[in-house]
Design a protein around this motif. Sequence first.
Motif, PDB file in Angstrom:
ATOM      1  N   TYR A   1       0.863  -1.864   0.048  1.00  0.00           N
ATOM      2  CA  TYR A   1       0.380  -0.247   0.123  1.00  0.00           C
ATOM      3  C   TYR A   1       0.950   1.268   0.023  1.00  0.00           C
ATOM      4  CZ  TYR A   1      -4.059   2.976   1.585  1.00  0.00           C
ATOM      5  OH  TYR A   1      -4.282   4.384   1.291  1.00  0.00           O
ATOM      6  N   ASN A   2       1.245   1.591  -1.259  1.00  0.00           N
ATOM      7  CA  ASN A   2       1.679   3.492  -1.254  1.00  0.00           C
ATOM      8  C   ASN A   2       3.144   3.344  -1.111  1.00  0.00           C
ATOM      9  OD1 ASN A   2      -0.775   4.845  -1.870  1.00  0.00           O
ATOM     10  ND2 ASN A   2      -0.528   5.678   0.019  1.00  0.00           N
ATOM     11  N   GLU A   3       3.552   1.842  -1.746  1.00  0.00           N
ATOM     12  CA  GLU A   3       4.958   1.545  -1.072  1.00  0.00           C
ATOM     13  C   GLU A   3       6.077   1.913  -2.726  1.00  0.00           C
ATOM     14  OE1 GLU A   3       6.046   0.759   1.543  1.00  0.00           O
ATOM     15  OE2 GLU A   3       5.130  -1.037   1.899  1.00  0.00           O
ATOM     16  N   GLU A   4       5.706   2.952  -3.083  1.00  0.00           N
ATOM     17  CA  GLU A   4       6.377   3.208  -4.654  1.00  0.00           C
ATOM     18  C   GLU A   4       8.213   3.614  -3.768  1.00  0.00           C
ATOM     19  OE1 GLU A   4       4.934   6.802  -6.696  1.00  0.00           O
ATOM     20  OE2 GLU A   4       5.571   7.917  -4.974  1.00  0.00           O
ATOM     21  N   ALA A   5       8.409   4.125  -3.381  1.00  0.00           N
ATOM     22  CA  ALA A   5       9.706   4.639  -2.160  1.00  0.00           C
ATOM     23  C   ALA A   5      10.214   3.473  -2.762  1.00  0.00           C
ATOM     24  CB  ALA A   5       9.289   4.780  -1.506  1.00  0.00           C
TER      25      ALA A   5
ATOM     26  N   ILE B   1       5.609 -17.509   0.371  1.00  0.00           N
ATOM     27  CA  ILE B   1       6.566 -17.002   1.657  1.00  0.00           C
ATOM     28  C   ILE B   1       5.999 -15.396   1.449  1.00  0.00           C
ATOM     29  CG2 ILE B   1       8.229 -16.247   2.812  1.00  0.00           C
ATOM     30  CD1 ILE B   1       9.537 -18.145   1.592  1.00  0.00           C
ATOM     31  N   GLN B   2       5.183 -14.880   2.452  1.00  0.00           N
ATOM     32  CA  GLN B   2       4.457 -13.534   2.869  1.00  0.00           C
ATOM     33  C   GLN B   2       5.605 -12.652   2.975  1.00  0.00           C
ATOM     34  OE1 GLN B   2       1.653 -12.796   5.820  1.00  0.00           O
ATOM     35  NE2 GLN B   2       1.833 -10.535   5.865  1.00  0.00           N
ATOM     36  N   LEU B   3       6.116 -10.967   2.072  1.00  0.00           N
ATOM     37  CA  LEU B   3       6.594 -10.607   2.527  1.00  0.00           C
ATOM     38  C   LEU B   3       6.620  -8.733   2.425  1.00  0.00           C
ATOM     39  CD1 LEU B   3      10.505 -10.784   1.943  1.00  0.00           C
ATOM     40  CD2 LEU B   3      10.114  -9.514   0.394  1.00  0.00           C
ATOM     41  N   ASP B   4       7.035  -8.126   3.358  1.00  0.00           N
ATOM     42  CA  ASP B   4       6.269  -6.654   3.497  1.00  0.00           C
ATOM     43  C   ASP B   4       6.366  -5.849   2.564  1.00  0.00           C
ATOM     44  OD1 ASP B   4       4.569  -7.505   5.254  1.00  0.00           O
ATOM     45  OD2 ASP B   4       4.819  -6.449   7.098  1.00  0.00           O
ATOM     46  N   GLY B   5       6.090  -5.075   1.308  1.00  0.00           N
ATOM     47  CA  GLY B   5       6.331  -4.131   0.369  1.00  0.00           C
ATOM     48  C   GLY B   5       7.509  -3.243   1.211  1.00  0.00           C
ATOM     49  N   ASP B   6       7.450  -3.148   2.441  1.00  0.00           N
ATOM     50  CA  ASP B   6       8.766  -1.703   3.173  1.00  0.00           C
ATOM     51  C   ASP B   6       9.680  -1.756   3.588  1.00  0.00           C
ATOM     52  OD1 ASP B   6       7.886  -3.355   5.423  1.00  0.00           O
ATOM     53  OD2 ASP B   6       6.575  -2.001   6.524  1.00  0.00           O
ATOM     54  N   GLY B   7      10.060  -3.596   2.785  1.00  0.00           N
ATOM     55  CA  GLY B   7      11.378  -3.218   3.479  1.00  0.00           C
ATOM     56  C   GLY B   7      11.479  -4.091   4.773  1.00  0.00           C
ATOM     57  N   GLN B   8      10.845  -4.740   5.699  1.00  0.00           N
ATOM     58  CA  GLN B   8      11.558  -4.587   6.913  1.00  0.00           C
ATOM     59  C   GLN B   8      11.766  -6.186   6.649  1.00  0.00           C
ATOM     60  OE1 GLN B   8       9.240  -4.012  10.995  1.00  0.00           O
ATOM     61  NE2 GLN B   8       8.170  -3.706   9.319  1.00  0.00           N
ATOM     62  N   HIS B   9      11.647  -7.282   5.449  1.00  0.00           N
ATOM     63  CA  HIS B   9      12.242  -8.040   5.687  1.00  0.00           C
ATOM     64  C   HIS B   9      13.064  -8.544   4.758  1.00  0.00           C
ATOM     65  CE1 HIS B   9       7.346  -8.802   7.183  1.00  0.00           C
ATOM     66  NE2 HIS B   9       7.780  -8.849   8.075  1.00  0.00           N
ATOM     67  N   PRO B  10      14.059  -8.871   4.854  1.00  0.00           N
ATOM     68  CA  PRO B  10      15.267  -8.609   4.192  1.00  0.00           C
ATOM     69  C   PRO B  10      15.276 -10.129   3.399  1.00  0.00           C
ATOM     70  CG  PRO B  10      15.735  -8.288   6.143  1.00  0.00           C
ATOM     71  CD  PRO B  10      14.205  -8.603   6.018  1.00  0.00           C
TER      72      PRO B  10
ATOM     73  N   ALA C   1      14.742  -5.222   9.266  1.00  0.00           N
ATOM     74  CA  ALA C   1      15.864  -3.855   8.912  1.00  0.00           C
ATOM     75  C   ALA C   1      14.250  -2.922   9.751  1.00  0.00           C
ATOM     76  CB  ALA C   1      15.395  -3.427   8.001  1.00  0.00           C
ATOM     77  N   ALA C   2      14.680  -1.838  10.279  1.00  0.00           N
ATOM     78  CA  ALA C   2      13.670  -0.791  10.260  1.00  0.00           C
ATOM     79  C   ALA C   2      12.237  -0.201   8.664  1.00  0.00           C
ATOM     80  CB  ALA C   2      13.753   0.276  11.110  1.00  0.00           C
ATOM     81  N   ARG C   3      11.024  -0.487   9.052  1.00  0.00           N
ATOM     82  CA  ARG C   3      10.673  -0.039   7.160  1.00  0.00           C
ATOM     83  C   ARG C   3      11.446   1.210   6.768  1.00  0.00           C
ATOM     84  NH1 ARG C   3       5.485   0.043   8.179  1.00  0.00           N
ATOM     85  NH2 ARG C   3       5.511  -1.203   9.431  1.00  0.00           N
ATOM     86  N   GLN C   4      11.875   1.297   5.391  1.00  0.00           N
ATOM     87  CA  GLN C   4      12.234   1.903   4.276  1.00  0.00           C
ATOM     88  C   GLN C   4      11.241   3.130   3.839  1.00  0.00           C
ATOM     89  OE1 GLN C   4      13.448  -0.484   1.527  1.00  0.00           O
ATOM     90  NE2 GLN C   4      14.984  -1.245   2.401  1.00  0.00           N
ATOM     91  N   GLY C   5      10.171   2.462   3.728  1.00  0.00           N
ATOM     92  CA  GLY C   5       8.782   3.660   3.474  1.00  0.00           C
ATOM     93  C   GLY C   5       7.898   3.561   4.695  1.00  0.00           C
ATOM     94  N   GLY C   6       6.717   4.281   4.219  1.00  0.00           N
ATOM     95  CA  GLY C   6       5.781   3.241   4.412  1.00  0.00           C
ATOM     96  C   GLY C   6       5.298   3.865   5.924  1.00  0.00           C
ATOM     97  N   GLN C   7       4.093   3.731   6.075  1.00  0.00           N
ATOM     98  CA  GLN C   7       3.502   3.502   7.865  1.00  0.00           C
ATOM     99  C   GLN C   7       3.517   2.131   8.183  1.00  0.00           C
ATOM    100  OE1 GLN C   7       1.262   7.445   7.888  1.00  0.00           O
ATOM    101  NE2 GLN C   7       1.842   7.743   9.431  1.00  0.00           N
ATOM    102  N   SER C   8       3.827   1.586   9.551  1.00  0.00           N
ATOM    103  CA  SER C   8       2.846   0.896  10.186  1.00  0.00           C
ATOM    104  C   SER C   8       1.397   0.439   9.981  1.00  0.00           C
ATOM    105  CB  SER C   8       3.672   0.609  11.254  1.00  0.00           C
ATOM    106  OG  SER C   8       2.705  -0.420  11.858  1.00  0.00           O
ATOM    107  N   SER C   9       1.046  -0.349   9.675  1.00  0.00           N
ATOM    108  CA  SER C   9      -1.139  -0.292   9.693  1.00  0.00           C
ATOM    109  C   SER C   9      -1.025   0.137  11.353  1.00  0.00           C
ATOM    110  CB  SER C   9      -1.327  -1.266   9.436  1.00  0.00           C
ATOM    111  OG  SER C   9      -0.814  -2.772  10.080  1.00  0.00           O
ATOM    112  N   ILE C  10      -0.465  -0.464  12.355  1.00  0.00           N
ATOM    113  CA  ILE C  10      -1.019  -0.070  14.147  1.00  0.00           C
ATOM    114  C   ILE C  10      -0.157   1.130  14.833  1.00  0.00           C
ATOM    115  CG2 ILE C  10      -1.079  -0.739  15.956  1.00  0.00           C
ATOM    116  CD1 ILE C  10      -0.271  -3.986  13.922  1.00  0.00           C
ATOM    117  N   ARG C  11      -1.030   2.093  14.728  1.00  0.00           N
ATOM    118  CA  ARG C  11       0.024   3.436  15.118  1.00  0.00           C
ATOM    119  C   ARG C  11      -0.923   3.911  16.824  1.00  0.00           C
ATOM    120  NH1 ARG C  11      -1.016   6.832  10.924  1.00  0.00           N
ATOM    121  NH2 ARG C  11      -1.419   4.772   9.813  1.00  0.00           N
ATOM    122  N   SER C  12      -0.205   4.323  17.197  1.00  0.00           N
ATOM    123  CA  SER C  12      -0.575   4.688  18.738  1.00  0.00           C
ATOM    124  C   SER C  12      -2.096   4.849  19.104  1.00  0.00           C
ATOM    125  CB  SER C  12       0.013   6.669  18.675  1.00  0.00           C
ATOM    126  OG  SER C  12      -0.767   7.379  17.749  1.00  0.00           O
TER     127      SER C  12
END
Lengths: 118, 236
Positions: free
Chosen positions: B12-16, B89-98, B203-214
Amino acid sequence: MLRIQFITIAVNILFVLYISRLIIKGKLREEYAIVWVICTLFLLLFSFWTDGLELLRKLTGVVVAANLVFTGFIFAILVYLLHLSVVASKLYNDNKKLGQEISLLKEKFNKHLEEQKS
Amino acid sequence: MPGKVLIVIPCYNEEASLPILLPELLSTKLPHGYELQAAIINDCSKDNTVAVARKYEVTVLDLPVNLGIGGAVQTGIRFARDNNFDLAIQLDGDGQHPPKELAKLINYHIETGANVVIGSRFIEKEGFQSSFARRLGIQYFHWLNRLLTGQAIYDSTSGFRLFDRKAIALAAASYPDEYPEPESLVVFSKAGLKVAEVAVVMAARQGGQSSIRSFGSLYYCIKVTLAMFFSFIRKP
């Protein structure tokens, strides 16, 4: 006939007519209309039969008749809201399936187009 | 038993982050005999995720409506089922999973024969470990999962996970929508699937936001607790 009775009856009849119009025009599915028709029928019944409410009040042991009306209707509204949530959940699931199916089909279609090109 | 592996990448919005992730992923070496294919599931992004993804050798599944992470992952799983993949294998688009950690999941699956393998941040304390509050929440779900499934899963909220054929079939038929990770574990263990966990470095995410916030995290806890409980008492 009391003036208030006349007003309630008139409003009720208008309401029933409006529901019928919605159903005829296909804007309201019959299964959802049933609840509304039954509600209006109840209102209509008690606008004609004014002693009826007093009788119900005595039967249930409620002190003020108005409270009986409020309790009854609020409960009915809650049940209907729950029903609407069920409907919304079903719609969500159907939508999800459709969306997934569309994305899978789009992919198949694109692949097919590319194969034809080459 | 080697075979075809589908990497399911919900976006979701991972063009970066895609231009960093995809070249790395596509050049990743899997254990001998395993063939990698990647599927980008675009969950109705508002940016150019689809256009960016199409520049690479990947399958793009473009959802017409936003389904949330669970619905998006399930789309990929259904693609895996329909196209006869052996593993997904599920791998998140934000770069958290190397991508280089993929081999660990597959090797662990081969070693243990587990139906679901979770890449966990917590077995060895290495790499990105996320904030205190989040770790507290993860502790809670660890406890709840152990209570409901009897399996000790440390990182039940990790989205880095491998599904074998059995798990693919099950998840294609029914997978939770919102915040699906802990809840799906209840579904899997109720169906008698074996869930295992292997340490990975995230890794910490490279872009985008977590779906779970404060402010949403309390809702998250309550929602997932309820969902897990009802999955637990539901007849399979």
